[in-house]
Design an enzyme around this catalytic site. Sequence first.
Site, PDB file in Angstrom:
ATOM      1  N   GLN A 195      29.196  39.542 -17.723  1.00  0.00           N
ATOM      2  CA  GLN A 195      29.699  38.526 -16.802  1.00  0.00           C
ATOM      3  C   GLN A 195      30.848  37.738 -17.434  1.00  0.00           C
ATOM      4  O   GLN A 195      31.470  36.920 -16.765  1.00  0.00           O
ATOM      5  CB  GLN A 195      28.572  37.558 -16.421  1.00  0.00           C
ATOM      6  CG  GLN A 195      27.468  38.205 -15.602  1.00  0.00           C
ATOM      7  CD  GLN A 195      26.349  37.241 -15.232  1.00  0.00           C
ATOM      8  OE1 GLN A 195      25.193  37.588 -15.367  1.00  0.00           O
ATOM      9  NE2 GLN A 195      26.665  36.056 -14.757  1.00  0.00           N
TER      10      GLN A 195
ATOM     11  N   ARG B 108      21.041  32.365 -11.635  1.00  0.00           N
ATOM     12  CA  ARG B 108      21.674  32.033 -10.363  1.00  0.00           C
ATOM     13  C   ARG B 108      21.747  30.526 -10.144  1.00  0.00           C
ATOM     14  O   ARG B 108      21.385  30.011  -9.082  1.00  0.00           O
ATOM     15  CB  ARG B 108      20.981  32.736  -9.196  1.00  0.00           C
ATOM     16  CG  ARG B 108      21.934  32.873  -8.012  1.00  0.00           C
ATOM     17  CD  ARG B 108      21.487  33.822  -6.954  1.00  0.00           C
ATOM     18  NE  ARG B 108      22.540  33.865  -5.932  1.00  0.00           N
ATOM     19  CZ  ARG B 108      22.624  34.752  -4.976  1.00  0.00           C
ATOM     20  NH1 ARG B 108      21.742  35.707  -4.880  1.00  0.00           N
ATOM     21  NH2 ARG B 108      23.594  34.720  -4.105  1.00  0.00           N
ATOM     22  N   CYS B 109      22.174  29.822 -11.178  1.00  0.00           N
ATOM     23  CA  CYS B 109      22.382  28.377 -11.053  1.00  0.00           C
ATOM     24  C   CYS B 109      23.263  27.943 -12.202  1.00  0.00           C
ATOM     25  O   CYS B 109      23.413  28.644 -13.176  1.00  0.00           O
ATOM     26  CB  CYS B 109      21.062  27.622 -11.129  1.00  0.00           C
ATOM     27  SG  CYS B 109      20.250  27.739 -12.722  1.00  0.00           S
TER      28      CYS B 109
ATOM     29  N   GLU C 219      25.355  29.797  -5.997  1.00  0.00           N
ATOM     30  CA  GLU C 219      24.047  29.458  -6.547  1.00  0.00           C
ATOM     31  C   GLU C 219      23.358  28.327  -5.802  1.00  0.00           C
ATOM     32  O   GLU C 219      22.192  28.030  -6.072  1.00  0.00           O
ATOM     33  CB  GLU C 219      24.225  29.097  -8.024  1.00  0.00           C
ATOM     34  CG  GLU C 219      24.915  30.235  -8.758  1.00  0.00           C
ATOM     35  CD  GLU C 219      25.332  29.906 -10.171  1.00  0.00           C
ATOM     36  OE1 GLU C 219      25.311  30.812 -11.016  1.00  0.00           O
ATOM     37  OE2 GLU C 219      25.680  28.756 -10.445  1.00  0.00           O
TER      38      GLU C 219
END
Lengths: 783, 159
Positions: A223, A370-371, A740
Amino acid sequence: MAAPTTPAEIGGIGHSVQRKEDARLIEGQGNFLDDIDLPSTLHMAILRSPLAHARINGIDSEAAMALDGVLAVVTGDLMDQHGLAWMPTLSGDTQAVLATDKVRYQGQEVAAVIATDPYIATDALELIEVDYEDLPPITTPQQSLEEGAALIRDEKEGQTDNLAYTWETGDKGATEEAFAQADRVVTLETHYPRSHPAPLETCGIVADVNSVTGQATIYMTSQAPHAHRTLFAMVAGLPEQNIRIVSPDIGGGFGNKVPIYPGYVVATAASLLIGQPVKWVESRTENLISTGFARDYYMKGELAVTDEGRILGLRVNMLSDQGAFYSDAQPTQFRAGLFHVVTGSYDFPAAHIDCKGAFTNKAPGGVAYRCSFRITEASYLIERLVQNAAYEVGIDPAEMRLRNFIQPEQFPYETATGFVYDSGDYPTALRTALDEVGYEDLRREQAEARAEGRLIGIGIAHFTEAVGAGPSRTYDIAGLKMIDSAELRVHPTGKAILKLGVKTQGQGHETTFAQIVAEVLGIPAIDIKVEHGDTDHTPYGLGTYASRSTPVGGAATAVVARKLADKSKKIAAHLLEAADEDIELASGVFSVAGSPDRSVTIQDVALAAYTNLPEGMEYGLEDVTYYDPPNLTYPYGSYIVVVEVDPDTGVWQVQRMVALDDCGVRINPMIVEGQICGGLTEGFAMSAMQWITFDEDGNCIGANFMDYLVPTAWETPKFELLATEVPSPHHPIGAKGVGESATVGSPAAFVNAVIDAVAHLGVRNIDMPVLPDRVWAAIDEAS
Amino acid sequence: MEVNITINGSEHASDVEPRTLLVDHIRRTVGLTGTHVGCDTTSCGACTVLMDGKPVKACTVLAAQADGSEVTTVEGLKGADGLHPVQQAFTDDHGLQCGFCTPGMMLVGASLIAENPDPSDDDVRWAISGNLCRCTGYINIVKAIRTAAARVAESSNGS
């Protein structure tokens, strides 16, 4: 929603442009990591510890080496000879690459086999004999900090206990004062359980190091390819110009693909030593037991409130379970991420947070699943607390929020923990969601249902996120400032290529970032190719996580496009024989103010940039921007969930889920809504079923998709989406990021709904995941 | 051992180890990498292919078991006249994000439509409940499969 300013054929901001990346993906022509098949590739398999805590007395790899097709068995001792048995983590700790002294969690990397075929590599693992000596496993952070607990990190100089870190923020004195003035103190103790992002594609690498030239081409599910290049250079001592990281199509990341894992280091070292490409792709079990867990915070929150329902202050004490190594992926100066955002959407003057992290015999990780860093934990705690406070004060949970919201005119608003929220209109958001769900009628239905012995619950969460890290004065990872970049080249025929420092994992960057350029320059989005993920061909950036692509990379894209618009106006003025300041640009047409019939197009200008320039101007139409955001962005939303709980079994079903999101300006509404639906599903997953647990021996329960339950289409609720649009005042296009939000905001809404169904019985907490047996037990205990 | 499998209409005769999984055979021997591997417990469905028209998880079928069968992978969905309606609907309805589960989802969708020309929301959800998606929340996948079914029905009614 603001109407798009460009026509559909240009496809600027606000158009639901169909995704460019789909064409290859729907025909099976994507290029994922495991699809990369270089000539002479060798395959690596990793031997992992079956025990959570044990000393290694010896490793016998003779039989494995004797197997046909095996080229090497790599152990910690071999890595140690090259100074690579240990590596630094993103949080300033060190982590074993291959264990040399002892294993500290089940699944830890002990040895690696390099073979000509993946089946053979796996066969060889069975032939390696490791002599383990059992040590007592520590499976909870509470145990870990007890006096006399076995020392997990005995190799670490100066480490005499299992404390990983301490962190504190806010004003303790002011908070104590606030609590002294409170009519009541509402307390919630809850655990945000360990979870795993579990992207459908696991992590992997193909390391191709040319032993003659020293060139290392590393294909990696990354990522953050640029940051990884620099870290590889630092860790492995390879010259950075010889390292090329290529992050191909990624099958979901969700934070799992941010850290550097031991397997990457071993595969790269093996390729360097053997002189052939080495591929390692995790199995699902390896993924779940060893890489990138998330959450695992034991939280105690206390809210000081008045009898009128005004919040005066917040106190939080937390203990995080870090696993065997402190390897949270987070900005260096932030020990518990951006947990500061725990003050939520509310206006109150005092807060204090005290946090400790402990080492345990579990896998390390600490990724932001996912945050943005620790935002879900913070958002969950405050939204649970506010609902409980409403019950204690005796007012409606929606009214409790409306009485305490930061008001629209208070922005920019500095919170009690020092974050400066950029913009928002919280009351409108919540009221819109309440109207949509028919809140008052629902409360009536709930009361009627209760009279019949049925349990209906209505849960609200009004979350505020802090995303888009971040301003260079505060945010860095391993010293690297969290800026990001965009390079834009417009070709003579008016087509363009945009190169990004960020990297998509399914978010649709190839489409949305082209739309930003289309908005500014009027080049149709379809004519703009977006390149990302290859460090040799894109400008530097810290990557895609923490919802930072649009806030940082998107800002860079808008700014670089504006730079080219400025140059283009000068070229247009030259072509139109007008003054620079008289040129107006709209949807790709440059015209002279007051004479709209005198115009040229961006395509004319692009050609002129290489053929016909004003005197003294440099040829070409390209530029690069590195964007240092002045602040984080603060997306928010109001989520309302309606559930019915079966009092006899504890099973709960979602009846409605209304989700209003305000992420500022929406670049591509279709993609935004897709992101929200995905995030809501992951939030539902964590509230209902998804967790990684361990037995008392440290065995990971949840090591495959039969034990680690992720929702299928059958369990996943249906969602009703709403939007408001308050732009970020400091972002060049007013966007805040959205990938997110729904994962952050929705767990509290789901859990609050279940609690609300049984709150009249006195239930104030059920830990996540809210499994039916837990609900049943809570009802049973309360009644 | 010798296996003979027709994949997307082409015959592939190969000498494989008896333990070779169908998914590895498709990906590594035949070289079609659109079929993905997402787990090792037959749970995720990323490896779904059609074997004699029925969806199977190719990580739990041996290449030897597929001997003599006709296999369709995502690369075989597209016909002479363009994209399969399921493929078109997945992009039209934003039924994919990272795209890793997509081949399996589309093959299950295509197989469902072949059996049930007018699937309900629940029919689709049940049909794809053996296939995991971590990005989309399924809503647009369900929508895409139903869109494709409606388009197929419309074109067959029209002809």
